[in-house]
Design a protein around this motif. Structure first.
Motif, short mmCIF file in Angstrom:
data_model
loop_
_atom_site.label_atom_id
_atom_site.label_comp_id
_atom_site.label_asym_id
_atom_site.label_seq_id
_atom_site.Cartn_x
_atom_site.Cartn_y
_atom_site.Cartn_z
N THR A 19 0.85 -1.19 0.00
CA THR A 19 0.00 0.00 0.00
C THR A 19 0.89 1.24 0.00
O THR A 19 2.08 1.17 0.31
CB THR A 19 -0.90 0.03 1.24
OG1 THR A 19 -0.07 0.18 2.41
CG2 THR A 19 -1.75 -1.22 1.35
N ASP A 20 0.30 2.38 -0.33
CA ASP A 20 1.06 3.64 -0.32
C ASP A 20 1.61 3.93 1.08
O ASP A 20 2.72 4.42 1.22
CB ASP A 20 0.18 4.80 -0.79
CG ASP A 20 -0.09 4.73 -2.29
OD1 ASP A 20 0.66 4.01 -3.00
OD2 ASP A 20 -1.04 5.39 -2.75
N GLU A 21 0.84 3.61 2.11
CA GLU A 21 1.28 3.83 3.48
C GLU A 21 2.48 2.95 3.82
O GLU A 21 3.45 3.40 4.45
CB GLU A 21 0.14 3.57 4.47
CG GLU A 21 0.49 3.76 5.92
CD GLU A 21 0.97 5.17 6.27
OE1 GLU A 21 1.79 5.30 7.20
OE2 GLU A 21 0.53 6.13 5.61
N GLU A 22 2.44 1.68 3.41
CA GLU A 22 3.56 0.76 3.66
C GLU A 22 4.82 1.24 2.92
O GLU A 22 5.92 1.20 3.48
CB GLU A 22 3.21 -0.66 3.21
CG GLU A 22 2.22 -1.36 4.11
CD GLU A 22 1.75 -2.68 3.54
OE1 GLU A 22 1.44 -3.57 4.36
OE2 GLU A 22 1.69 -2.86 2.31
N ILE A 23 4.65 1.70 1.71
CA ILE A 23 5.79 2.20 0.93
C ILE A 23 6.40 3.41 1.63
O ILE A 23 7.62 3.49 1.81
CB ILE A 23 5.36 2.57 -0.51
CG1 ILE A 23 4.93 1.33 -1.28
CG2 ILE A 23 6.48 3.30 -1.24
CD1 ILE A 23 4.28 1.61 -2.62
N HIS A 24 5.55 4.33 2.03
CA HIS A 24 6.02 5.55 2.70
C HIS A 24 6.77 5.21 3.99
O HIS A 24 7.87 5.72 4.24
CB HIS A 24 4.83 6.47 2.98
CG HIS A 24 5.20 7.74 3.64
ND1 HIS A 24 5.87 8.75 2.98
CD2 HIS A 24 5.01 8.17 4.92
CE1 HIS A 24 6.09 9.75 3.83
NE2 HIS A 24 5.56 9.43 5.01
N SER A 26 8.16 2.32 4.88
CA SER A 26 9.36 1.55 4.57
C SER A 26 10.47 2.46 4.06
O SER A 26 11.62 2.38 4.52
CB SER A 26 9.04 0.48 3.53
OG SER A 26 10.22 -0.21 3.16
N GLU A 27 10.16 3.31 3.13
CA GLU A 27 11.16 4.22 2.57
C GLU A 27 11.74 5.14 3.64
O GLU A 27 12.95 5.36 3.68
CB GLU A 27 10.57 5.05 1.42
CG GLU A 27 10.36 4.26 0.15
CD GLU A 27 11.67 3.91 -0.54
OE1 GLU A 27 12.45 4.81 -0.88
OE2 GLU A 27 11.91 2.70 -0.74
N ASN A 28 10.89 5.66 4.52
CA ASN A 28 11.39 6.53 5.59
C ASN A 28 12.31 5.76 6.53
O ASN A 28 13.36 6.28 6.95
CB ASN A 28 10.23 7.14 6.38
CG ASN A 28 9.57 8.26 5.63
OD1 ASN A 28 10.13 8.81 4.68
ND2 ASN A 28 8.35 8.59 6.02
N LEU A 29 11.94 4.54 6.90
CA LEU A 29 12.78 3.73 7.78
C LEU A 29 14.12 3.42 7.13
O LEU A 29 15.18 3.58 7.75
CB LEU A 29 12.08 2.41 8.13
CG LEU A 29 10.92 2.48 9.11
CD1 LEU A 29 10.19 1.15 9.16
CD2 LEU A 29 11.42 2.86 10.48
N ILE A 30 14.08 2.97 5.89
CA ILE A 30 15.32 2.58 5.20
C ILE A 30 16.24 3.78 5.01
O ILE A 30 17.43 3.72 5.31
CB ILE A 30 15.00 1.91 3.83
CG1 ILE A 30 14.32 0.56 4.06
CG2 ILE A 30 16.26 1.74 3.01
CD1 ILE A 30 13.79 -0.09 2.80
N ARG A 31 15.69 4.87 4.54
CA ARG A 31 16.52 6.05 4.26
C ARG A 31 17.09 6.68 5.53
O ARG A 31 18.18 7.25 5.52
CB ARG A 31 15.72 7.08 3.47
CG ARG A 31 15.44 6.62 2.06
CD ARG A 31 14.64 7.65 1.27
NE ARG A 31 14.19 7.12 0.01
CZ ARG A 31 14.94 7.02 -1.09
NH1 ARG A 31 16.18 7.42 -1.06
NH2 ARG A 31 14.44 6.52 -2.20
N SER A 32 16.39 6.55 6.65
CA SER A 32 16.89 7.15 7.89
C SER A 32 17.85 6.24 8.65
O SER A 32 18.71 6.71 9.37
CB SER A 32 15.74 7.57 8.79
OG SER A 32 15.03 6.43 9.23
N LEU A 81 16.41 -4.79 9.05
CA LEU A 81 15.21 -4.30 8.36
C LEU A 81 13.98 -5.08 8.79
O LEU A 81 12.91 -4.51 9.03
CB LEU A 81 15.39 -4.35 6.85
CG LEU A 81 14.20 -3.79 6.05
CD1 LEU A 81 13.98 -2.32 6.36
CD2 LEU A 81 14.41 -4.01 4.57
N ILE A 82 14.12 -6.38 8.93
CA ILE A 82 12.99 -7.21 9.37
C ILE A 82 12.55 -6.78 10.77
O ILE A 82 11.35 -6.67 11.04
CB ILE A 82 13.37 -8.71 9.32
CG1 ILE A 82 13.43 -9.16 7.87
CG2 ILE A 82 12.39 -9.55 10.12
CD1 ILE A 82 13.97 -10.57 7.67
#
Length: 145
Positions: A19-24, A26-32, A81-82
């Motif tokens: 979903t868009d929420e999951e993508i948002h 995930s991307e915030n977690l990974i990038r930070s 990440l998991i």
């Protein structure tokens, strides 16, 4: 749901079923989380003038839209990440396509017993432990100093 496809050295984050929420999230977690300051860049004129950052990301993302991008991370970051996904209730699935050679159990027993030599050299206990840990965990780096 986010799909993580694990290869030999990297894994790819697929957002095609997310979903868009999951993508948002995930991307915030990974990038930070998966970045570090490169101290060698601190003295670079581009960094000093503010044209470039001294922060380097371990996340390889080739396009702005995460669904169209490569989205690669090193395999060593998979467990972290998991954990982040679990803490943030993000649904994910891991598909591990790595292939490992079979471990010869008799060889391992002989190695433990000190029956294996390399020419005239007998591996020390800590060397045997390091090799067995890498074989057991199916990843690792052995550094000979």
């Amino acid at each position: 749901m986010i799909n993580l496809h694990v290869q030999s050295t990297h894994f790819k984050v697929f957002y095609d079923q997310a979903t868009d929420e999951e993508i948002h999230q995930s991307e915030n977690l990974i990038r930070s989380r998966f970045q570090a300051e490169d101290s060698t860049l601190k003295h670079s004129p581009a960094v000093k003038r503010g044209f470039q950052s001294a922060i380097r990301s371990f996340y390889i993302s080739t396009k702005e839209n995460p669904k169209d991008s490569e989205n690669l991370l090193l395999v060593g970051f998979l467990d972290e990440l998991i954990e982040l996904y679990k803490e943030n209730n993000i649904k994910y699935e891991v598909k591990d396509v790595r292939k490992y050679p079979a471990v010869d159990k008799q060889y391992v027993k002989d190695l433990h017993a000190g029956k294996i030599t390399f020419g005239k050299y007998v591996p020390r206990d800590y060397q045997v432990e390091a090799v067995l840990a890498v074989a057991q965990n199916k990843m690792g780096i052995i550094n000979a100093v």
